[in-house]
Design an enzyme around this catalytic site. Structure first.
Site, PDB file in Angstrom:
ATOM      1  N   GLN A   1      -9.073   1.957  -0.586  1.00  0.00           N
ATOM      2  CA  GLN A   1      -8.856   2.298  -1.994  1.00  0.00           C
ATOM      3  C   GLN A   1      -9.820   3.390  -2.429  1.00  0.00           C
ATOM      4  O   GLN A   1      -9.435   4.349  -3.105  1.00  0.00           O
ATOM      5  CB  GLN A   1      -9.036   1.051  -2.872  1.00  0.00           C
TER       6      GLN A   1
ATOM      7  N   ASP B   1      -6.801  -8.275   4.409  1.00  0.00           N
ATOM      8  CA  ASP B   1      -6.065  -9.193   3.525  1.00  0.00           C
ATOM      9  C   ASP B   1      -5.537 -10.425   4.260  1.00  0.00           C
ATOM     10  O   ASP B   1      -4.945 -11.310   3.641  1.00  0.00           O
ATOM     11  CB  ASP B   1      -4.887  -8.456   2.878  1.00  0.00           C
TER      12      ASP B   1
ATOM     13  N   ARG C   1      -3.128 -14.162  -2.410  1.00  0.00           N
ATOM     14  CA  ARG C   1      -3.471 -14.425  -1.001  1.00  0.00           C
ATOM     15  C   ARG C   1      -4.326 -15.677  -0.829  1.00  0.00           C
ATOM     16  O   ARG C   1      -4.859 -15.941   0.238  1.00  0.00           O
ATOM     17  CB  ARG C   1      -4.105 -13.191  -0.361  1.00  0.00           C
TER      18      ARG C   1
ATOM     19  N   ARG D   1       1.487   4.270  -3.069  1.00  0.00           N
ATOM     20  CA  ARG D   1       1.225   5.685  -2.756  1.00  0.00           C
ATOM     21  C   ARG D   1       2.489   6.529  -2.892  1.00  0.00           C
ATOM     22  O   ARG D   1       2.430   7.698  -3.303  1.00  0.00           O
ATOM     23  CB  ARG D   1       0.644   5.798  -1.342  1.00  0.00           C
TER      24      ARG D   1
ATOM     25  N   GLY E   1      -5.908  -4.069  -7.755  1.00  0.00           N
ATOM     26  CA  GLY E   1      -7.071  -3.234  -7.456  1.00  0.00           C
ATOM     27  C   GLY E   1      -6.656  -1.879  -6.915  1.00  0.00           C
ATOM     28  O   GLY E   1      -7.274  -0.853  -7.225  1.00  0.00           O
TER      29      GLY E   1
ATOM     30  N   SER F   1       0.839  -1.215   0.000  1.00  0.00           N
ATOM     31  CA  SER F   1       0.000   0.000   0.000  1.00  0.00           C
ATOM     32  C   SER F   1       0.863   1.249   0.000  1.00  0.00           C
ATOM     33  O   SER F   1       0.608   2.214  -0.731  1.00  0.00           O
ATOM     34  CB  SER F   1      -0.892   0.018   1.246  1.00  0.00           C
TER      35      SER F   1
ATOM     36  N   ARG G   1     -12.563 -14.695  -2.111  1.00  0.00           N
ATOM     37  CA  ARG G   1     -11.717 -15.365  -1.105  1.00  0.00           C
ATOM     38  C   ARG G   1     -12.529 -16.140  -0.085  1.00  0.00           C
ATOM     39  O   ARG G   1     -12.035 -17.133   0.463  1.00  0.00           O
ATOM     40  CB  ARG G   1     -10.845 -14.334  -0.378  1.00  0.00           C
TER      41      ARG G   1
HETATM   42  C1  S3P Z   1      -5.611  -1.501  -0.009  1.00  0.00           C
HETATM   43  C2  S3P Z   1      -6.873  -1.540   0.540  1.00  0.00           C
HETATM   44  C3  S3P Z   1      -7.619  -2.787   0.740  1.00  0.00           C
HETATM   45  C4  S3P Z   1      -6.722  -4.020   0.630  1.00  0.00           C
HETATM   46  C5  S3P Z   1      -5.775  -3.939  -0.538  1.00  0.00           C
HETATM   47  C6  S3P Z   1      -4.884  -2.722  -0.406  1.00  0.00           C
HETATM   48  C7  S3P Z   1      -4.952  -0.196  -0.184  1.00  0.00           C
HETATM   49  O1  S3P Z   1      -8.624  -2.876  -0.260  1.00  0.00           O
HETATM   50  O2  S3P Z   1      -7.515  -5.178   0.514  1.00  0.00           O
HETATM   51  O3  S3P Z   1      -4.954  -5.090  -0.613  1.00  0.00           O
HETATM   52  O4  S3P Z   1      -3.735  -0.153  -0.444  1.00  0.00           O
HETATM   53  O5  S3P Z   1      -5.649   0.833  -0.076  1.00  0.00           O
HETATM   54  P1  S3P Z   1     -10.082  -2.178  -0.091  1.00  0.00           P
HETATM   55  O6  S3P Z   1      -9.905  -0.729  -0.162  1.00  0.00           O
HETATM   56  O7  S3P Z   1     -10.883  -2.729  -1.233  1.00  0.00           O
HETATM   57  O8  S3P Z   1     -10.571  -2.640   1.246  1.00  0.00           O
END
Ligand code: S3P
Length: 456
Positions: A184, A335, A410, A41, A109, A37, A366
């Site tokens: 996210q 996660d 995962r 960023r 994602g 994460s 999952r």
């Molecule tokens: C993440 C937020 C989470 C997490 C993903 C990373 C992020 O997803 O599952 O692996 O870096 O903001 P969600 O925002 O869909 O919960």
């Protein structure tokens, strides 16, 4: 970016892999790769800032490399002077240009949703796609609020990728309440608000990981974070700040450390130390849950690195017992449920993991993937509504199954970890997805004594 840093060809053949119980306990001290994460960023804010951002400890997994490639295609200068060391020459807020081709965000994602936030308030048109997993995931949760800034989206049915986005030339600020806890979506809205005049507000009824807020502050943006009742937050960003380049040190990813930690807990006699693990309180739900289950995890040398709390985690194997994991904890360990379920299957008694609806829309479904895989390994497991229930008897599960990974890292790693404790080997049908978040997982586990065959 060097060629060997470009993501794997999706046409390469699946790489099945089997794990077996090691003859001796796991032992040693290791460091897992950088936080995913934070890595995404750091690249994104570095690309939007004025000046040069030096990043150390960047995760060089495929997901993050997709973000780097996309930002590069839009004009950011991105170089890799050494392992984990990356240099980003930012274009300045609003300065990203049109990419000559589709932005392919692979399996990620986070890359897709958070970048869409940035693109929504850049006056350019972009085309975004990803692998089969990403193309099946819902994007309406970001295209909805981002349209309110004035961005225009054309998506496949069900708000899926590929999509086209034309960013707003004169964006208007919005206030958005998250219908589901999602860092996210929060980040997408905040980063759209970054290049929007006025104040943009996100209300999150349940706190989610706050790396975006921390890093925006680190790069000089102005945010107000107001706590609300029952743990929620109201986050306001003041648009169009001077975003200045700033060095970023990325801590080791607790979501990757999770696999090593649970492996050490379930292989009898093991003692392992995982160094420099990021312990941001919005990410530590797994550690709280494992400790409730009786896990012996000591926090050594607690310190602050790059603005995030970190510690070395010393883990000793021992008997685990079942626990009731409340739904409010889900955002802080979203996660980690697959690997917690593996720990639960080796524990004595019932573990109930509540409120897991979001697991259905991850890289794969999952909730179904864990339940099906555990059942195939002889574990008593059920899904009731959005809850996952695992009954362990404190002995090693049977194992002996072939697990379908469905492009989901995962799912792949937890079942390889489980193989280290089961009576018969567990096989996964494809180890390639591991490279999205944890390159080097197999050799690193082998250094601790896991004995996985090396992937060719
Ligand atoms: C993440 C937020 C989470 C997490 C993903 C990373 C992020 O997803 O599952 O692996 O870096 O903001 P969600 O925002 O869909 O919960």
């Amino acid at each position: 970016m060097p060629d060997d840093m470009i993501s794997h060809s999706p046409t390469s053949a699946p790489a099945p892999l089997a794990g077996v119980r090691p003859k001796t306990p796991l032992a040693g001290s290791i460091r897992v790769p950088g936080d995913k994460s934070i890595s995404h960023r750091a690249l994104m804010l570095g690309a939007l800032a004025v000046g040069r951002t030096e990043i150390t400890g960047l995760l060089e997994g495929e997901d993050v490399l997709c973000t780097a490639s996309a930002l590069r295609a839009m004009g950011a200068g991105i170089e890799r002077p050494g392992e984990g060391r990356w240099r980003v020459d930012g274009v300045g807020l609003g300065g990203l240009g049109e990419a000559p081709d589709m932005l392919d965000l692979g399996n990620s994602g986070t890359a897709a949703r958070v970048l869409l936030g940035i693109l929504a308030t850049h006056p350019i048109t972009s085309f975004v796609t990803g692998d089969a997993s990403l193309r099946s995931r819902p994007m309406g949760r970001v295209t909805g609020p981002l349209s309110r800034f004035g961005a225009r989206f054309t998506t496949r049915e069900g708000d899926r990728l590929p999509l086209a986005v034309s960013g707003a030339a004169s964006p208007v600020p919005i206030e958005h309440t998250l219908p589901v806890p999602s860092a996210q979506v929060k980040s997408a809205v905040l980063l759209a608000g970054l290049n929007t005049p006025g104040e943009t507000t996100v209300i999150e009824p349940q706190a989610t990981r706050d790396h975006t807020e921390r890093m925006l502050g680190h790069f000089g943006a102005t945010l107000r974070v107001e706590p609300m009742e029952r743990g929620g937050r109201r986050i306001t960003i003041v648009g169009q700040p001077e975003l200045k380049a700033a060095p970023v040190v990325v801590p080791a990813d607790i979501s990757s450390a999770a696999f090593v930690i649970v492996a050490a807990l379930i292989v009898p006699g093991s003692e392992v130390t995982v160094e420099g693990v990021g312990l941001n309180p919005s990410r530590t739900g797994l550690l709280a849950s494992l400790r409730e289950m009786g896990a012996d995890i000591a926090y050594l040398d607690e310190r602050i690195e790059g603005g995030e709390p970190v510690a070395d985690l010393r883990v000793r194997a021992g008997t685990l017992h079942g626990a009731d994991i409340p739904p409010e904890r889900a955002p802080s360990m979203i996660d980690e449920y697959p690997i917690l379920a593996v720990a639960a299957s080796c524990a004595r008694g019932r573990t109930v993991m509540r409120g897991l609806a979001e697991l259905r829309v991850k890289e794969s479904d999952r909730l179904t993937g864990i339940a099906t895989g555990l059942a195939a390994c002889g574990v008593k497991v059920s899904v009731e509504g959005d809850d996952l229930i695992v009954d362990g008897d404190g002995r090693a599960p049977a194992g002996g199954a072939l697990i379908e990974t469905r492009l989901d890292h995962r799912i792949a790693m937890p079942f390889l970890v489980m193989a280290l404790a089961t009576k018969s080997p567990v096989r996964i049908d494809d180890a390639r997805p591991i490279a999205t978040s944890f390159p080097g997982f197999v050799p690193l586990m082998n250094r601790l004594g896991a004995g996985f065959p090396e992937i060719g």
